[in-house]
Write a protein that holds these residues in place. Structure first.
Motif, PDB file in Angstrom:
ATOM      1  N   ILE A   1       0.841  -1.136  -0.066  1.00 29.71           N
ATOM      2  CA  ILE A   1       0.058  -0.053  -0.137  1.00 29.71           C
ATOM      3  C   ILE A   1       0.752   1.230   0.109  1.00 29.71           C
ATOM      4  O   ILE A   1       1.873   1.079   0.810  1.00 29.71           O
ATOM      5  CB  ILE A   1      -1.068   0.083   1.215  1.00 29.71           C
ATOM      6  CG1 ILE A   1      -1.722  -1.331   1.337  1.00 29.71           C
ATOM      7  CG2 ILE A   1      -2.119   1.279   0.992  1.00 29.71           C
ATOM      8  CD1 ILE A   1      -2.448  -1.515   2.535  1.00 29.71           C
ATOM      9  N   LEU A   2       0.699   2.141  -1.099  1.00 30.54           N
ATOM     10  CA  LEU A   2       1.237   3.405  -1.060  1.00 30.54           C
ATOM     11  C   LEU A   2       0.365   4.555  -0.537  1.00 30.54           C
ATOM     12  O   LEU A   2      -0.749   4.516  -0.985  1.00 30.54           O
ATOM     13  CB  LEU A   2       1.950   3.755  -2.295  1.00 30.54           C
ATOM     14  CG  LEU A   2       2.656   2.564  -3.301  1.00 30.54           C
ATOM     15  CD1 LEU A   2       3.152   2.899  -4.390  1.00 30.54           C
ATOM     16  CD2 LEU A   2       3.917   2.187  -2.273  1.00 30.54           C
ATOM     17  N   CYS A   3       0.916   5.271   0.308  1.00 29.51           N
ATOM     18  CA  CYS A   3      -0.252   6.222   1.094  1.00 29.51           C
ATOM     19  C   CYS A   3       0.055   7.845   0.607  1.00 29.51           C
ATOM     20  O   CYS A   3       1.253   8.179   0.669  1.00 29.51           O
ATOM     21  CB  CYS A   3      -0.281   6.083   2.313  1.00 29.51           C
ATOM     22  SG  CYS A   3      -1.333   4.674   3.134  1.00 29.51           S
ATOM     23  N   ASN A   4      -0.994   8.576   0.596  1.00 34.05           N
ATOM     24  CA  ASN A   4      -0.831  10.012   0.116  1.00 34.05           C
ATOM     25  C   ASN A   4       0.298  10.234  -0.783  1.00 34.05           C
ATOM     26  O   ASN A   4       1.233  11.229  -0.730  1.00 34.05           O
ATOM     27  CB  ASN A   4      -0.382  10.677   1.411  1.00 34.05           C
ATOM     28  CG  ASN A   4      -1.669  10.488   2.550  1.00 34.05           C
ATOM     29  OD1 ASN A   4      -2.277   9.585   2.636  1.00 34.05           O
ATOM     30  ND2 ASN A   4      -2.101  11.667   3.160  1.00 34.05           N
ATOM     31  N   THR A   5       0.274   9.429  -2.060  1.00 34.60           N
ATOM     32  CA  THR A   5       1.370   9.551  -3.053  1.00 34.60           C
ATOM     33  C   THR A   5       1.485  10.956  -3.543  1.00 34.60           C
ATOM     34  O   THR A   5       2.453  11.468  -4.047  1.00 34.60           O
ATOM     35  CB  THR A   5       0.976   8.662  -4.110  1.00 34.60           C
ATOM     36  OG1 THR A   5      -0.249   8.534  -4.707  1.00 34.60           O
ATOM     37  CG2 THR A   5       1.070   7.239  -3.510  1.00 34.60           C
ATOM     38  N   HIS A   6       0.373  11.795  -3.501  1.00 35.08           N
ATOM     39  CA  HIS A   6       0.343  13.052  -3.979  1.00 35.08           C
ATOM     40  C   HIS A   6       1.217  14.209  -3.263  1.00 35.08           C
ATOM     41  O   HIS A   6       1.561  14.993  -3.631  1.00 35.08           O
ATOM     42  CB  HIS A   6      -1.028  13.553  -4.170  1.00 35.08           C
ATOM     43  CG  HIS A   6      -1.947  13.399  -2.809  1.00 35.08           C
ATOM     44  ND1 HIS A   6      -1.806  14.212  -1.691  1.00 35.08           N
ATOM     45  CD2 HIS A   6      -2.561  12.579  -2.488  1.00 35.08           C
ATOM     46  CE1 HIS A   6      -2.360  14.029  -0.889  1.00 35.08           C
ATOM     47  NE2 HIS A   6      -3.031  12.584  -1.093  1.00 35.08           N
TER      48      HIS A   6
ATOM     49  N   GLU B   1       7.596  -3.246  -7.760  1.00 38.89           N
ATOM     50  CA  GLU B   1       7.044  -4.024  -8.866  1.00 38.89           C
ATOM     51  C   GLU B   1       8.159  -5.053  -9.408  1.00 38.89           C
ATOM     52  O   GLU B   1       7.858  -6.142  -9.433  1.00 38.89           O
ATOM     53  CB  GLU B   1       6.875  -3.128 -10.286  1.00 38.89           C
ATOM     54  CG  GLU B   1       5.438  -2.444 -10.056  1.00 38.89           C
ATOM     55  CD  GLU B   1       4.966  -1.351 -11.193  1.00 38.89           C
ATOM     56  OE1 GLU B   1       5.720  -0.988 -11.861  1.00 38.89           O
ATOM     57  OE2 GLU B   1       3.974  -1.153 -11.183  1.00 38.89           O
ATOM     58  N   LYS B   2       9.327  -4.658  -9.168  1.00 46.03           N
ATOM     59  CA  LYS B   2      10.501  -5.458  -9.227  1.00 46.03           C
ATOM     60  C   LYS B   2      10.453  -6.659  -8.477  1.00 46.03           C
ATOM     61  O   LYS B   2      10.860  -7.717  -8.681  1.00 46.03           O
ATOM     62  CB  LYS B   2      11.886  -4.679  -9.386  1.00 46.03           C
ATOM     63  CG  LYS B   2      12.916  -5.362 -10.386  1.00 46.03           C
ATOM     64  CD  LYS B   2      13.892  -4.370 -11.033  1.00 46.03           C
ATOM     65  CE  LYS B   2      14.820  -5.106 -11.702  1.00 46.03           C
ATOM     66  NZ  LYS B   2      16.028  -4.194 -12.030  1.00 46.03           N
TER      67      LYS B   2
ATOM     68  N   ARG C   1       2.013  -6.031  -5.783  1.00 48.68           N
ATOM     69  CA  ARG C   1       0.759  -5.439  -6.222  1.00 48.68           C
ATOM     70  C   ARG C   1       0.665  -4.093  -5.617  1.00 48.68           C
ATOM     71  O   ARG C   1       0.552  -4.170  -4.401  1.00 48.68           O
ATOM     72  CB  ARG C   1      -0.107  -6.543  -6.042  1.00 48.68           C
ATOM     73  CG  ARG C   1      -1.491  -5.974  -6.654  1.00 48.68           C
ATOM     74  CD  ARG C   1      -2.438  -7.247  -6.752  1.00 48.68           C
ATOM     75  NE  ARG C   1      -2.612  -8.112  -5.402  1.00 48.68           N
ATOM     76  CZ  ARG C   1      -3.481  -7.596  -4.346  1.00 48.68           C
ATOM     77  NH1 ARG C   1      -4.115  -6.530  -4.559  1.00 48.68           N
ATOM     78  NH2 ARG C   1      -3.183  -8.391  -3.297  1.00 48.68           N
ATOM     79  N   LEU C   2       0.731  -3.035  -6.512  1.00 48.79           N
ATOM     80  CA  LEU C   2       0.641  -1.736  -5.910  1.00 48.79           C
ATOM     81  C   LEU C   2      -0.957  -1.389  -5.358  1.00 48.79           C
ATOM     82  O   LEU C   2      -1.828  -1.454  -6.440  1.00 48.79           O
ATOM     83  CB  LEU C   2       1.310  -0.740  -6.783  1.00 48.79           C
ATOM     84  CG  LEU C   2       2.803  -1.111  -7.265  1.00 48.79           C
ATOM     85  CD1 LEU C   2       2.942   0.365  -8.241  1.00 48.79           C
ATOM     86  CD2 LEU C   2       3.673  -0.817  -6.086  1.00 48.79           C
TER      87      LEU C   2
END
Lengths: 283, 283
Positions: free
Chosen positions: A143-148, A163-164, A168-169
């Motif tokens: 999980i990627l949070c607050n990517t902005h 990914e490498k 799964r993003l």
């Protein structure tokens, strides 16, 4: 992704150590620098060749292009701002199990953009560098949070890196993350700890109670071996969501108790029919 | 154990079917006769070659030297006396998860001695003949209850049979059995059912909640796939013990809730330290 990077890993335990193995294995690292407060862990990490060398935090930050934080979430909240104070254009990411408090702690930091908040959904009930595993994280969600709030180049490198590794993003705001993990991770640990305590209490008067324990019991109780240094801060940082899910879970258990108490076989059947719908999720 | 016996299996599902495979594999059976109320299960059992043929109950009893009961425990209580009504010198044993009610039901039966009460501590969350597994039961404990009420020859054959399958014999009175299994088996199923319902309820408003579920969640929730036809009667027959363990478990969960609510990190640490003692039991 052709350039391997010099990567500092702060906290070389189960998570940091497993990440080190993947960064090396997937040819993402030119050099792996460990930072570790626990001297015994540092020695073990060198023995298992998880990292190339250990350096004090400041030197590691100066020597690295990427800095990974894999320490308990209470320590993370105080350490992340200090790390950002010292970075120029390095990329910083954490691998912690809670996100709202951490992101809040650096919200106004001038280097906020260099930081990417991540939570790979993998772990085991063991801890320390000895517990590090090859092939960890593969096939799981991250999980990627607050990517902005992250700089595009930092975010881009982090995404390609995961990914490498074969993850799964999933992108999510920090608040949604903390709610979701309370339901699909934190509560599982609490029920497991509480179940262990329930049966260990009984063992005080029925000493042979574990003699007949089977695989089903083991499955529901194995997370009870998990490390308090990691989990106490998680429960406290995610307090509101954890209290909500615990309240709901106690309500659900109470429904079972009431159905059994009143010999309500139809009610009990309906509760189990509902629970069986988990087959849609868990094959 | 040189003589193979003609064995009737009443209920050819997960447990009866897996037992059929073992009796054949370990050369304990001369013939395997199935008895099955569910026509679809009977057809599947023949397709998988779990038994040689199916017969109506009365004919199967007359044709067999050993009769195995592997049906839900509520049906067992009414069927066992009827089976004993029809036996001459056959051996009868059951494989059910509760024992006190069943043993009570045949306490005064003139053929009581032909019956041996057993509970092999193995199962999975799946059901029916499709779920039957080769090598099941091996290396696990089997509990024999109130063995002093069984004829020595019947008990002797049952013990040798389970030993040949590779099970560890544990003798226990029925009341002790029912208490022990409430703590190391029944409660695990209830916590798992309740946890599934907790998260499935949340899914109604947070539809993506399972997207990030990991192995820890799966481990604590997998038993929630278990079959209500088997488990409703177990919980109701073992009502008193199950209510006791549920009450204690809810108390333990409430301790976690209170510690979190009051930010009591030392109390929480102590609860988890206690739970970690399960490492002594579960490696």
């Amino acid at each position: 992704m052709s350039n391997r990077k010099r990567i500092a890993i702060v906290g070389v335990g189960l998570i940091g150590g497993s990440m080190a193995l993947q960064l090396h294995e997937k040819k993402l690292s030119a050099k792996l620098i460990g930072v570790e407060a626990n001297q015994e862990h540092a020695e073990q990490a060198l023995e298992y060749e998880l990292v190339d060398e250990f350096l004090p935090l400041e030197e590691a930050i100066a020597a690295a292009e990427v800095i990974v934080l894999a320490i308990p979430v209470n320590k993370m909240v105080s350490l992340l701002p200090q790390v950002l104070d010292r970075v120029t254009d390095q990329i910083v990411f954490d691998m912690g199990s809670t996100k709202a408090a951490l992101i809040e702690a650096v919200k106004e930091h001038p280097k906020r953009g260099r930081y990417v908040a991540t939570h790979p959904m993998w772990g085991t009930e063991y801890s320390g560098p000895k517990a590090a595993q090859r092939g960890a994280f593969e096939g799981k969600a991250v999980i990627l949070c607050n990517t902005h709030e992250s700089d595009p180049d930092a975010l881009d490198w982090i995404k390609k890196m995961y990914e490498k590794i074969g993850m799964r993003l999933v992108e999510m705001e920090a608040k949604a993350h903390d709610l979701h993990v309370a339901y699909v991770s934190h509560i599982s640990h609490i029920t497991s700890f509480a179940l262990a305590n329930t049966v260990l209490e009984k063992e005080k008067v029925e000493s042979a109670i574990f003699e007949i324990a089977s695989a089903g019991f083991e499955s529901t109780v194995r997370l009870a071996k998990s490390n308090p240094e990691m989990w106490v801060p998680i429960f406290l940082q995610n307090k509101e969501n954890v209290i909500d899910v615990l309240t709901e879970h106690i309500d659900q258990l109470t429904k079972f108790k009431e159905s059994i108490q009143s010999n309500d076989s139809k009610g009990l059947q309906a509760l189990i029919d509902d629970a069986n719908k988990i087959k849609r999720i868990i094959k």
